[in-house]
Scaffold this motif. Structure first.
Motif, short mmCIF file in Angstrom:
data_model
loop_
_atom_site.label_atom_id
_atom_site.label_comp_id
_atom_site.label_asym_id
_atom_site.label_seq_id
_atom_site.Cartn_x
_atom_site.Cartn_y
_atom_site.Cartn_z
N LYS A 173 -20.80 4.82 5.55
CA LYS A 173 -21.03 5.42 4.24
C LYS A 173 -20.62 6.89 4.25
N ASP A 174 -21.02 7.63 5.31
CA ASP A 174 -20.69 9.06 5.39
C ASP A 174 -19.19 9.27 5.51
N TRP A 175 -18.53 8.46 6.36
CA TRP A 175 -17.08 8.60 6.50
C TRP A 175 -16.39 8.30 5.18
N LEU A 176 -16.88 7.30 4.47
CA LEU A 176 -16.27 6.93 3.19
C LEU A 176 -16.43 8.04 2.16
N ILE A 177 -17.65 8.57 2.05
CA ILE A 177 -17.92 9.62 1.07
C ILE A 177 -17.03 10.83 1.32
N GLU A 178 -16.97 11.27 2.57
CA GLU A 178 -16.19 12.48 2.87
C GLU A 178 -14.69 12.24 2.79
N ALA A 179 -14.24 11.03 3.12
CA ALA A 179 -12.81 10.72 2.99
C ALA A 179 -12.38 10.74 1.52
N ARG A 180 -13.22 10.23 0.66
CA ARG A 180 -12.91 10.27 -0.78
C ARG A 180 -12.97 11.69 -1.30
N ARG A 181 -13.83 12.50 -0.72
CA ARG A 181 -13.96 13.90 -1.16
C ARG A 181 -12.71 14.70 -0.80
N VAL A 182 -12.20 14.54 0.41
CA VAL A 182 -11.03 15.33 0.82
C VAL A 182 -9.76 14.87 0.10
N THR A 183 -9.76 13.64 -0.41
CA THR A 183 -8.60 13.14 -1.15
C THR A 183 -8.85 13.17 -2.66
N ASN A 184 -9.92 13.85 -3.09
CA ASN A 184 -10.26 13.96 -4.51
C ASN A 184 -10.43 12.60 -5.18
N SER A 185 -10.95 11.65 -4.42
CA SER A 185 -11.23 10.29 -4.91
C SER A 185 -10.00 9.57 -5.41
N THR A 186 -8.82 9.99 -4.94
CA THR A 186 -7.57 9.33 -5.35
C THR A 186 -7.05 8.39 -4.27
N ALA A 187 -7.74 8.30 -3.15
CA ALA A 187 -7.27 7.45 -2.06
C ALA A 187 -7.45 5.97 -2.40
N LEU A 196 0.84 -1.19 0.00
CA LEU A 196 0.00 0.00 0.00
C LEU A 196 0.88 1.24 0.00
N PRO A 197 0.39 2.35 -0.57
CA PRO A 197 1.17 3.60 -0.53
C PRO A 197 1.25 4.15 0.89
N GLU A 198 2.13 5.13 1.09
CA GLU A 198 2.34 5.71 2.41
C GLU A 198 1.28 6.73 2.78
N SER A 199 0.58 7.27 1.80
CA SER A 199 -0.43 8.30 2.07
C SER A 199 -1.67 8.05 1.24
N LYS A 200 -2.72 8.78 1.55
CA LYS A 200 -4.00 8.66 0.85
C LYS A 200 -4.51 7.23 0.85
N VAL A 201 -4.57 6.65 2.04
CA VAL A 201 -5.11 5.30 2.19
C VAL A 201 -6.29 5.35 3.14
N ILE A 202 -7.44 4.90 2.68
CA ILE A 202 -8.62 4.73 3.53
C ILE A 202 -8.63 3.29 4.01
N GLN A 203 -8.51 3.11 5.31
CA GLN A 203 -8.43 1.75 5.86
C GLN A 203 -9.67 1.44 6.70
N GLN A 212 -19.53 -0.54 -2.80
CA GLN A 212 -20.08 -0.62 -4.15
C GLN A 212 -21.19 0.40 -4.38
N ALA A 213 -21.94 0.72 -3.32
CA ALA A 213 -22.99 1.73 -3.44
C ALA A 213 -22.41 3.11 -3.76
N GLN A 214 -21.15 3.33 -3.38
CA GLN A 214 -20.48 4.59 -3.70
C GLN A 214 -19.58 4.46 -4.93
N LYS A 215 -19.81 3.39 -5.70
CA LYS A 215 -19.04 3.12 -6.91
C LYS A 215 -17.54 2.97 -6.61
N ALA A 216 -17.24 2.49 -5.42
CA ALA A 216 -15.85 2.18 -5.06
C ALA A 216 -15.65 0.68 -5.24
#
Length: 205
Positions: A150-164, A54-61, A187-191
């Motif tokens: 779901k909320d944590w996931l949506i906002e985490a992807r938003r602050v990382t510009n969906s690159t996490a 895994l990369p060192e940054s931008k990781v949603i765990q 999958q509901a968030q197309k992840a």
């Protein structure tokens, strides 16, 4: 004919400059190194032969323990602070600057939103005791109002510009229905691309 005496030269080497450089490097690494915060829960992950790191940054765990509790984490202090700001705005909750600083230091957490402020007010020992009986982040795929993951996931992807990169770290004894809820939420968030964190084992010969 007499022997020519070769003058002996001193083998002394002045190490002062090298010692100074060594201490400067040591001081630099001590000041510049950021230690990873301690995780709220330890899980026994399954083994695999995958060598992908895994990369060192931008990781949603998303961590899942053997009791079915979900813990959420995002790499990067500034990302975590921005994440809390977004959640506060979305859920109309106010967090103090001190609470934001405390949240920025968390590797992950398994706290429902209605208990998050009291969790941030705890000291290290109190949090450790709390984590042993924490409820985990609510994730009910059938009721969106209680699916806080779901909320944590949506906002985490938003602050990382969906690159996490999204990674699931599940215990080998975790309940499959909870894993299914996590995957359904993603999958509901197309992840649809995510990783499973495993222990490294030797590949078969």
């Amino acid at each position: 004919m007499g022997k020519v005496k070769v003058p002996r030269k001193s083998t002394y080497v002045d190490m002062t400059a090298m010692t100074d450089v060594a201490f400067l490097l040591l001081t630099f690494f001590m000041l510049a190194t950021q230690f990873k915060p301690e995780e709220a829960v330890i899980v026994d992950t399954p083994s695999s032969t995958s060598e992908i790191k895994l990369p060192e940054s931008k990781v949603i765990q998303i961590t899942l323990d053997k009791n079915g509790r979900i813990f959420f984490g995002l790499e990067g202090i500034e990302f975590r602070k921005a994440l809390l700001d977004n959640i506060a705005s979305k859920r109309q909750i106010t967090f103090t600057p001190q609470e934001k600083e405390e949240f920025g230091q968390l590797a992950n957490f398994g706290t429902p939103l209605n208990e998050l402020k009291s969790y941030l007010a705890m000291n290290k020992d109190q949090r450790k005791a709390y984590n042993e009986q924490a409820k985990g982040v609510p994730c009910d795929s059938t009721q969106n109002a209680t699916n806080e993951l779901k909320d944590w996931l949506i906002e985490a992807r938003r602050v990382t510009n969906s690159t996490a990169v999204i990674a699931i770290k599940g215990d080998r004894d975790a309940n499959y229905p909870v894993v299914k809820n996590i995957i359904s939420t993603l999958q509901a968030q197309k992840a649809n691309r995510f990783n499973f964190i495993t222990n490294m084992e030797q590949a078969p010969q």
